[in-house]
Design a protein around this motif. Sequence first.
Motif, mmCIF file in Angstrom:
data_model
loop_
_atom_site.group_PDB
_atom_site.id
_atom_site.type_symbol
_atom_site.label_atom_id
_atom_site.label_comp_id
_atom_site.label_asym_id
_atom_site.label_seq_id
_atom_site.Cartn_x
_atom_site.Cartn_y
_atom_site.Cartn_z
ATOM 1 N N LEU A 1 7.804 -1.268 6.350
ATOM 2 C CA LEU A 1 7.325 0.055 5.951
ATOM 3 C C LEU A 1 8.484 0.995 5.657
ATOM 4 O O LEU A 1 9.461 1.035 6.402
ATOM 5 N N ALA B 1 -1.202 7.619 11.648
ATOM 6 C CA ALA B 1 -0.387 8.614 10.949
ATOM 7 C C ALA B 1 -1.064 9.973 11.069
ATOM 8 O O ALA B 1 -2.281 10.086 10.904
ATOM 9 N N SER C 1 4.376 7.165 2.345
ATOM 10 C CA SER C 1 4.909 5.933 2.929
ATOM 11 C C SER C 1 4.504 4.756 2.049
ATOM 12 O O SER C 1 3.491 4.819 1.342
ATOM 13 N N PHE D 1 2.747 -5.814 3.267
ATOM 14 C CA PHE D 1 2.093 -6.651 4.273
ATOM 15 C C PHE D 1 2.265 -8.115 3.894
ATOM 16 O O PHE D 1 1.966 -8.502 2.762
ATOM 17 N N LEU E 1 -4.191 8.650 9.110
ATOM 18 C CA LEU E 1 -4.652 7.252 9.096
ATOM 19 C C LEU E 1 -5.027 6.907 10.535
ATOM 20 O O LEU E 1 -4.225 7.119 11.452
ATOM 21 N N ASN F 1 0.807 5.202 0.707
ATOM 22 C CA ASN F 1 -0.013 6.204 1.381
ATOM 23 C C ASN F 1 0.503 7.589 1.039
ATOM 24 O O ASN F 1 1.717 7.834 1.092
ATOM 25 N N ARG G 1 3.402 13.866 2.846
ATOM 26 C CA ARG G 1 4.160 12.742 3.402
ATOM 27 C C ARG G 1 3.799 11.494 2.604
ATOM 28 O O ARG G 1 2.627 11.293 2.264
ATOM 29 N N HIS H 1 -0.790 1.735 15.759
ATOM 30 C CA HIS H 1 -0.142 2.922 15.204
ATOM 31 C C HIS H 1 -1.145 3.765 14.432
ATOM 32 O O HIS H 1 -2.262 3.331 14.152
ATOM 33 N N TYR I 1 -0.203 11.557 2.088
ATOM 34 C CA TYR I 1 -0.882 12.469 3.001
ATOM 35 C C TYR I 1 -0.546 13.898 2.560
ATOM 36 O O TYR I 1 0.590 14.361 2.771
ATOM 37 N N ARG J 1 0.865 -1.196 0.000
ATOM 38 C CA ARG J 1 0.000 0.000 0.000
ATOM 39 C C ARG J 1 0.891 1.233 0.000
ATOM 40 O O ARG J 1 1.861 1.314 0.741
ATOM 41 N N ALA K 1 3.964 0.599 2.459
ATOM 42 C CA ALA K 1 3.932 -0.533 3.395
ATOM 43 C C ALA K 1 3.761 -1.823 2.612
ATOM 44 O O ALA K 1 2.964 -1.890 1.673
HETATM 45 O O1 LIG Z 1 1.962 6.108 6.768
HETATM 46 C C1 LIG Z 1 2.465 5.405 7.651
HETATM 47 O O2 LIG Z 1 3.583 5.606 8.130
HETATM 48 C C2 LIG Z 1 1.678 4.258 8.212
HETATM 49 C C3 LIG Z 1 0.948 3.454 7.181
HETATM 50 C C4 LIG Z 1 0.193 2.300 7.777
HETATM 51 O O3 LIG Z 1 0.106 2.144 8.960
HETATM 52 C C5 LIG Z 1 -0.450 1.315 6.893
HETATM 53 O O4 LIG Z 1 -0.433 1.498 5.654
HETATM 54 O O5 LIG Z 1 -1.002 0.333 7.430
#
Ligand SMILES: O=C(O)CCC(=O)C(=O)O
Length: 175
Positions: A59, A109, A119, A123, A47, A33, A117, A107, A35, A31, A121
């Motif tokens: 991540l 975000a 990221s 999984f 998030l 992300n 921002r 967690h 932001y 995924r 991830a």
């Molecule tokens: O953006 C992040 O650092 C966290 C992303 C996250 O927790 C996720 O995609 O499950």
Amino acid sequence: MKILNQMAKALNMNSEDIKTLFELEGMQSMRMNYYPPCPQPELVTGLCPHSDPDGLTILLQVNEMEGLQIKKDGIWIPVSPIPNAFVVNIGDILEILTNCTYRSIEHRATVNTKKERLSIATFLFPKLDGELGPSPSLITLENPPKFKTIGVTDYLRGMFSRELNGKSYLDAMRI
Ligand SMILES: O=C(O)CCC(=O)C(=O)O
Ligand SMILES: [Fe+2]
């Protein structure tokens, strides 16, 4: 798989239980992300709080912006990005397999006014026709199973039909 095997070793757990679920037909999804910067970050969640429902998450905080936070002893703590480093998070499935020895991490975000921002991830999920429950190699009279054993497909169906809400889905799996 290397990380998972070392973690299993540290617990004297039968590593076949991990191999069977994740190695050949395990699934990895990704995924990304994004932001955007936000003029009123205090009114917005990037998030919402959750634990990842998979085994292990790797991540990357792509552009090294602050935003990721973990909940430790009831307090949100920032995970400052380290250049070229991955964050490795324990997911709910590892908590189930290890009968609570490794805990999945809650967690969230946040967003900020300054800059976007990003990221990414990845999984790691077990194979769809697998059975998910505490590893029999860790179960004793003193350490009885703390979670139900269910099929991976049923677990995923349940997961996708819920909202992200802290560790509530894991709690629903408890005996
Ligand atoms: O953006 C992040 O650092 C966290 C992303 C996250 O927790 C996720 O995609 O499950
Ligand atoms: Fe997550």
